[in-house]
Design an enzyme around this catalytic site. Structure first.
Site, short mmCIF file in Angstrom:
data_model
loop_
_atom_site.label_atom_id
_atom_site.label_comp_id
_atom_site.label_asym_id
_atom_site.label_seq_id
_atom_site.Cartn_x
_atom_site.Cartn_y
_atom_site.Cartn_z
N ASP A 51 50.21 33.62 33.39
CA ASP A 51 49.02 33.00 33.98
C ASP A 51 47.89 32.97 32.95
O ASP A 51 47.44 34.02 32.48
CB ASP A 51 48.57 33.80 35.20
CG ASP A 51 47.36 33.19 35.87
OD1 ASP A 51 47.53 32.27 36.70
OD2 ASP A 51 46.22 33.61 35.55
N TYR A 56 39.97 31.11 29.54
CA TYR A 56 40.35 32.37 28.91
C TYR A 56 40.35 32.27 27.38
O TYR A 56 40.35 33.28 26.68
CB TYR A 56 41.74 32.82 29.36
CG TYR A 56 41.87 33.11 30.83
CD1 TYR A 56 40.78 33.14 31.69
CD2 TYR A 56 43.12 33.36 31.39
CE1 TYR A 56 40.91 33.38 33.04
CE2 TYR A 56 43.28 33.62 32.74
CZ TYR A 56 42.18 33.63 33.57
OH TYR A 56 42.33 33.89 34.90
N LYS A 81 44.45 26.49 34.31
CA LYS A 81 43.44 26.13 35.29
C LYS A 81 42.36 25.25 34.68
O LYS A 81 42.03 25.41 33.49
CB LYS A 81 42.77 27.39 35.87
CG LYS A 81 43.76 28.47 36.32
CD LYS A 81 43.04 29.75 36.73
CE LYS A 81 44.02 30.88 36.96
NZ LYS A 81 44.51 31.46 35.69
N HIS A 114 40.00 26.27 39.10
CA HIS A 114 39.69 27.68 38.83
C HIS A 114 38.73 28.29 39.85
O HIS A 114 38.94 29.41 40.32
CB HIS A 114 39.11 27.81 37.42
CG HIS A 114 39.29 29.16 36.82
ND1 HIS A 114 39.50 29.35 35.48
CD2 HIS A 114 39.28 30.40 37.36
CE1 HIS A 114 39.63 30.65 35.23
NE2 HIS A 114 39.50 31.31 36.36
N SER A 151 42.13 28.28 43.14
CA SER A 151 41.86 29.68 42.84
C SER A 151 40.48 30.02 43.39
O SER A 151 39.55 29.21 43.26
CB SER A 151 41.91 29.91 41.32
OG SER A 151 41.70 31.26 40.98
N ASN A 152 40.39 31.17 44.04
CA ASN A 152 39.12 31.66 44.56
C ASN A 152 38.55 30.82 45.70
O ASN A 152 37.35 30.85 45.96
CB ASN A 152 38.08 31.74 43.42
CG ASN A 152 38.52 32.67 42.32
OD1 ASN A 152 38.78 33.85 42.55
ND2 ASN A 152 38.66 32.13 41.11
N TRP A 199 44.78 38.06 41.63
CA TRP A 199 44.25 38.42 40.32
C TRP A 199 43.51 39.75 40.44
O TRP A 199 43.05 40.12 41.50
CB TRP A 199 43.39 37.32 39.71
CG TRP A 199 42.11 36.90 40.35
CD1 TRP A 199 41.92 35.81 41.14
CD2 TRP A 199 40.80 37.48 40.17
NE1 TRP A 199 40.59 35.69 41.50
CE2 TRP A 199 39.88 36.70 40.91
CE3 TRP A 199 40.32 38.58 39.46
CZ2 TRP A 199 38.52 36.99 40.97
CZ3 TRP A 199 38.96 38.88 39.52
CH2 TRP A 199 38.08 38.08 40.27
N SER A 200 43.44 40.46 39.33
CA SER A 200 42.88 41.81 39.29
C SER A 200 43.54 42.72 40.33
O SER A 200 42.86 43.41 41.08
CB SER A 200 41.37 41.78 39.51
OG SER A 200 40.77 43.02 39.18
N GLN A 204 40.68 45.90 38.09
CA GLN A 204 40.23 46.11 36.71
C GLN A 204 40.34 47.58 36.31
O GLN A 204 39.57 48.09 35.51
CB GLN A 204 38.79 45.59 36.54
CG GLN A 204 38.67 44.09 36.83
CD GLN A 204 37.27 43.58 36.63
OE1 GLN A 204 36.73 43.61 35.53
NE2 GLN A 204 36.67 43.09 37.71
N SER A 243 47.62 43.59 30.77
CA SER A 243 47.42 44.75 29.89
C SER A 243 47.79 44.34 28.48
O SER A 243 48.63 43.46 28.27
CB SER A 243 48.28 45.94 30.34
OG SER A 243 48.07 47.05 29.49
N ASN A 252 54.32 48.13 34.71
CA ASN A 252 53.93 47.20 35.77
C ASN A 252 55.08 46.31 36.23
O ASN A 252 55.01 45.70 37.30
CB ASN A 252 52.76 46.33 35.29
CG ASN A 252 51.48 47.11 35.13
OD1 ASN A 252 51.32 48.20 35.68
ND2 ASN A 252 50.54 46.56 34.36
#
Length: 286
Positions: A51, A56, A81, A114, A151-152, A199-200, A204, A243, A252
């Site tokens: 992703d 980014y 995105k 996004h 997203s979001n 996400w996250s 974090q 990471s 993970n």
């Protein structure tokens, strides 16, 4: 999702496209050697879902790592995105072309809006979202994006978008982790066949020291990070951990040897607010 065996097991989207059930997130992953090494480690550990996003600033590194991996492109699932400054029909199409150029790909597996436009006069932001979505529908019709989504987006953003859409969103990627369980948005999406991505999923890193999560993780013999990712899966969301540390990347991916009980899922659901980014889709105006 409880019966799955690896990060390569797939969730079927509404169009039949399969998306690996755990993705490798790249937010804040740098361009260059450090980012490339993290991606190579992720691919070696079995991740096939990457992703990224134009915002980014690492699409080139993602594309180079994919090309160097030797893994057939059709076995990989790459998401990017469109950023907020490129909303609208023509701007979104140009942004997609630029993302593909940076990735070195002629198609992506999933293209997302996004963030929703959510400010300004009533009706204006809805039109902006609709025009952006119309561009995604065109890319989907051309086969340049195998799947499309957002997203979001909260339900209040999704409802007007879906009312005028020819192709409903297939995915909604949202902040989701223990302490931020997004139940209302998840339920809205579940009822409408929209797959949720998280996400996250580790807040974090801020949720990992929580005493309740540490206690529950100890019962399963897993780490708090593994517990958070497993909780996401069992709550019907595809986690996107990130990471740069090789050991954590591997850790993970190893979340398929235990199931969290219904009782513990509810305990995690009920955690007080914890680890949030502070980014609200209604007020974000980058």
């Amino acid at each position: 999702m409880a019966g799955w065996k690896s990060v390569q097991d797939r969730v079927e989207l509404r169009n039949g496209c399969g998306i690996p059930c755990v993705g490798f997130g790249t937010w804040k992953m740098p361009q260059g050697t450090a980012g490339a090494e993290a991606l190579h480690q992720a691919l070696a550990d079995g991740y096939r879902h990457i992703d990224t996003a134009a915002a980014y600033g690492n699409e080139e590194t993602v594309g180079e790592a994919v090309a160097a991996s030797g893994i057939p492109r059709e076995e990989l699932f790459v998401t990017t995105k469109v950023w907020n400054t490129e909303r609208g029909y023509d701007a979104t199409l140009r942004a997609f072309d630029e993302s593909c150029r940076r990735l070195g790909m002629d198609y992506v597996d999933l293209y997302l809006v996004h963030w929703p436009a959510a400010q300004g006069p009533e009706g204006q932001w809805q039109r902006t979202n609709a025009e952006t979505w119309r561009a995604l529908e065109a890319l989907y019709a051309q086969g340049r994006a195998r799947a499309i989504g957002v997203s979001n987006f909260k339900p209040r953003h999704l409802e007007p978008l879906m009312a005028g859409a020819d192709v409903p969103p297939m995915v909604n990627q949202i902040e989701m982790h223990p302490g931020c369980n997004q139940e209302a948005t998840r339920e809205f999406c579940r009822e409408r066949g929209i797959v949720v991505e998280a996400w996250s999923p580790l807040g974090q890193g801020r949720v990992l020291a929580d005493a309740t999560l540490a206690e529950v993780a100890a019962r399963y013999g897993c780490t708090p990070a593994q517990l958070c990712l497993r909780w996401c899966l069992q709550r019907g969301a595809i986690p996107l951990p990130k990471s740069l540390d090789a050991g954590r990347i591997s850790e993970n991916a190893r979340i398929f040897w235990f199931d969290v009980s219904d009782e513990d899922l509810l305990l995690i659901d009920g955690l007080d607010p914890l680890g949030q980014s502070g980014l609200d889709p209604d007020t974000v105006d980058f």
